[in-house]
Each structure stands twice: as C-alpha cells, then as structure tokens.
Design a protein around this motif. Sequence first.
Motif, PDB file in Angstrom:
ATOM      1  N   VAL A 188      61.903  78.968  58.913  1.00  0.00           N
ATOM      2  CA  VAL A 188      61.609  80.209  59.398  1.00  0.00           C
ATOM      3  C   VAL A 188      62.306  80.654  60.541  1.00  0.00           C
ATOM      4  CG1 VAL A 188      59.631  81.612  60.531  1.00  0.00           C
ATOM      5  CG2 VAL A 188      59.169  80.169  58.606  1.00  0.00           C
ATOM      6  N   ARG A 189      62.529  79.964  61.293  1.00  0.00           N
ATOM      7  CA  ARG A 189      63.654  79.993  62.420  1.00  0.00           C
ATOM      8  C   ARG A 189      64.838  80.269  62.116  1.00  0.00           C
ATOM      9  NH1 ARG A 189      67.013  76.985  64.993  1.00  0.00           N
ATOM     10  NH2 ARG A 189      66.131  74.808  64.077  1.00  0.00           N
ATOM     11  N   VAL A 190      65.462  79.564  61.008  1.00  0.00           N
ATOM     12  CA  VAL A 190      66.711  79.674  60.721  1.00  0.00           C
ATOM     13  C   VAL A 190      67.006  80.843  59.976  1.00  0.00           C
ATOM     14  CG1 VAL A 190      68.589  78.762  59.163  1.00  0.00           C
ATOM     15  CG2 VAL A 190      67.303  77.371  60.825  1.00  0.00           C
ATOM     16  N   ALA A 191      65.981  81.395  59.158  1.00  0.00           N
ATOM     17  CA  ALA A 191      66.058  82.346  58.284  1.00  0.00           C
ATOM     18  C   ALA A 191      66.039  83.797  59.399  1.00  0.00           C
ATOM     19  CB  ALA A 191      64.751  82.898  57.433  1.00  0.00           C
ATOM     20  N   LYS A 192      65.432  83.637  60.310  1.00  0.00           N
ATOM     21  CA  LYS A 192      65.444  84.903  61.373  1.00  0.00           C
ATOM     22  C   LYS A 192      66.905  84.829  62.056  1.00  0.00           C
ATOM     23  CE  LYS A 192      62.849  86.970  64.987  1.00  0.00           C
ATOM     24  NZ  LYS A 192      61.588  86.997  65.959  1.00  0.00           N
ATOM     25  N   GLU A 193      67.435  83.667  62.320  1.00  0.00           N
ATOM     26  CA  GLU A 193      68.591  83.526  62.984  1.00  0.00           C
ATOM     27  C   GLU A 193      69.713  84.063  61.866  1.00  0.00           C
ATOM     28  OE1 GLU A 193      67.614  79.605  65.812  1.00  0.00           O
ATOM     29  OE2 GLU A 193      68.902  79.169  63.849  1.00  0.00           O
ATOM     30  N   ALA A 194      69.562  83.949  60.932  1.00  0.00           N
ATOM     31  CA  ALA A 194      70.425  84.220  59.874  1.00  0.00           C
ATOM     32  C   ALA A 194      70.559  86.135  60.059  1.00  0.00           C
ATOM     33  CB  ALA A 194      70.194  84.009  58.449  1.00  0.00           C
ATOM     34  N   ILE A 195      69.579  86.915  60.174  1.00  0.00           N
ATOM     35  CA  ILE A 195      69.579  88.263  60.244  1.00  0.00           C
ATOM     36  C   ILE A 195      70.588  88.205  61.532  1.00  0.00           C
ATOM     37  CG2 ILE A 195      68.426  90.287  61.185  1.00  0.00           C
ATOM     38  CD1 ILE A 195      67.589  89.521  58.264  1.00  0.00           C
ATOM     39  N   GLN A 196      70.306  87.574  62.807  1.00  0.00           N
ATOM     40  CA  GLN A 196      71.194  87.885  63.961  1.00  0.00           C
ATOM     41  C   GLN A 196      72.714  87.627  63.562  1.00  0.00           C
ATOM     42  OE1 GLN A 196      70.177  89.493  66.519  1.00  0.00           O
ATOM     43  NE2 GLN A 196      68.182  89.611  65.346  1.00  0.00           N
ATOM     44  N   VAL A 197      73.019  86.484  62.732  1.00  0.00           N
ATOM     45  CA  VAL A 197      74.349  86.065  62.617  1.00  0.00           C
ATOM     46  C   VAL A 197      74.991  87.280  61.553  1.00  0.00           C
ATOM     47  CG1 VAL A 197      75.784  84.647  61.144  1.00  0.00           C
ATOM     48  CG2 VAL A 197      74.034  83.580  62.403  1.00  0.00           C
ATOM     49  N   GLY A 198      74.297  87.896  60.739  1.00  0.00           N
ATOM     50  CA  GLY A 198      74.661  88.788  59.828  1.00  0.00           C
ATOM     51  C   GLY A 198      74.982  90.135  60.722  1.00  0.00           C
ATOM     52  N   LEU A 199      74.054  90.383  61.536  1.00  0.00           N
ATOM     53  CA  LEU A 199      74.426  91.657  62.239  1.00  0.00           C
ATOM     54  C   LEU A 199      75.527  91.522  63.339  1.00  0.00           C
ATOM     55  CD1 LEU A 199      70.693  92.242  63.445  1.00  0.00           C
ATOM     56  CD2 LEU A 199      72.054  93.940  62.043  1.00  0.00           C
ATOM     57  N   MET A 200      76.119  90.485  63.603  1.00  0.00           N
ATOM     58  CA  MET A 200      77.429  90.362  64.406  1.00  0.00           C
ATOM     59  C   MET A 200      78.338  90.766  63.492  1.00  0.00           C
ATOM     60  SD  MET A 200      76.576  86.612  66.246  1.00  0.00           S
ATOM     61  CE  MET A 200      78.233  86.771  66.794  1.00  0.00           C
ATOM     62  N   GLU A 201      78.227  90.955  62.116  1.00  0.00           N
ATOM     63  CA  GLU A 201      79.225  91.394  61.272  1.00  0.00           C
ATOM     64  C   GLU A 201      79.218  92.860  61.000  1.00  0.00           C
ATOM     65  OE1 GLU A 201      82.092  90.016  60.719  1.00  0.00           O
ATOM     66  OE2 GLU A 201      81.691  87.880  61.572  1.00  0.00           O
ATOM     67  N   VAL A 202      78.095  93.515  61.409  1.00  0.00           N
ATOM     68  CA  VAL A 202      77.779  94.890  61.058  1.00  0.00           C
ATOM     69  C   VAL A 202      78.588  95.859  61.906  1.00  0.00           C
ATOM     70  CG1 VAL A 202      75.920  96.508  60.381  1.00  0.00           C
ATOM     71  CG2 VAL A 202      75.564  94.180  59.789  1.00  0.00           C
TER      72      VAL A 202
END
Length: 254
Positions: free
Chosen positions: A129-143
């Motif tokens: 659950v934590r990593v899935a949430k972190e993945a959103i933040q990682v993706g947002l860094m490229e938006v």
Amino acid sequence: MLKVGNVLIKSPAQLEGIRKSGEINTAVLDYVSSHIRAGISTEEIDQWVQTQTASMGAVPAPLHYEGFPKSVCTSLNSIVCHGIPSKDVILKEGDILNVDVSTIYNGYFSDASRMFCIGEVSADKKRLVRVAKEAIQVGLMEVKPFRPIGNMGHAIHMYAQSQGYSVVEEIGGHGVGLEFHEEPWVSYVAPRGSGEILLPGMVFTIEPMINMGSPDFYVDEQDGWTVYTGDGMPSAQWEVTVAITPSGYEILSR
C-alpha cells in the motif's frame, strides 16, 4: 476547449468546473476515510458515497456507467479494480481495500481513489500500500508541461519494479473532465519519451495498479466487471486527477 490530436485542452472555465467536481470527490473520500472500519459491508460504503455525493448536489459517475450497478468501486485484497459493493462482503481485520470515487457536478467529471488498511494489516500488505502511494509521487515528479506523458509511466514502472512489485499493463489511466473517460489512455509501463506531449489544460488520472506478484489478471465471468490478480496475490492502487499548468500540475482530486 481545444482539441490537440485526440486530447482535449480545457478552457479556464472548464477547469474551474472540473476543480469544483474534484472538491466534492475529495470530500466524499474524506467521509469514507473517517468512517471506514472492520465489520461494515462494502454495500454500506456504496450508500455513504451515494448519500454524501447527493448532499453536495452531485451524482456518482459509476452508477449505471456501461451497466455498472453501484455508485463506487470497492476492490478488496486480490481485486485489482472495479470491485462491486455487496452486503455480503464484510471488511475484516487485515484487509486492504481500494475505494474508487468518481463524481459528476454540473456536467464536469472527477475521479480519485484511496487505499485503506483495515485494523492490523500484515507488514507485506502495508508495504504494498505504501509503495503504491509512493509510485504516484514518483510519477508526479515527471509531470511537466511539454514533456511526454510516457516519462511519468516509465518512472512509475521502474520504481515499482525496484521495490519488487509488478504493474498491471493493460489497464491504465485516462483523460477526464468533460466525460468520464477521455483521451489520452495513460500507461504505467510506457517507455520514456513515448506518448502524448503534456500541454497546459490537459486533465487526466494517474492510477497505477501495483501487484505484489504477477501483473496478470482476469475479469470475473459472472459480473463482467471485477478484475482479480491472476495469482491471487494482493494488489494496491491510489488515484489522483491532475491538470497540466504552464509551470507544472495541479491535483484536482485525491
């Protein structure tokens, strides 16, 4: 509104309408967050979403969408997405649950989901659950405006893999705002440099589905909606609606 390729570029007035829809969508998820607990049924969550959405003058987007029978998707443990609420599904200690809320307000659409850990959850599920949430933040860094959308998907894929997880390939995000599902389709396993160029006024969801095991899945043959992991391992997903701005992005619902 402009159309660039297949992508809708929203006007400032349309963005404001989507923003207001997103505020309601977030408020409904906040209500779920403050009331969810072991011992309730997923049908009760559906009733909360119906009642709270209507109280703010809005409509649940999933209800009757292409025949979907409920107002919200509730995806439990090994369900990847599109779980149908039921009075027979009772939340218990150790479950993880995705609640996916989508709202129509004055003709404008928004979409977001959250994961919930019910009571004491095993360490491996908590980490997923934590990593899935972190993945959103990682993706947002490229938006970023004028960059390919594939940069975001690639970053999410690489991060999930680095943590020992897989990303569902055939189900992705989507444009949203004037319709429930618009172009572009958003992949979370895309190569860097691929896909649509992000332009100010684009609105879409970021919602990678992260599996503890294989990325394979199957759809329930009886209800035609519920998507399960192929190996029965848990899956986790968070979702936000984002708008591209001249300098970066704005989250419209989370």
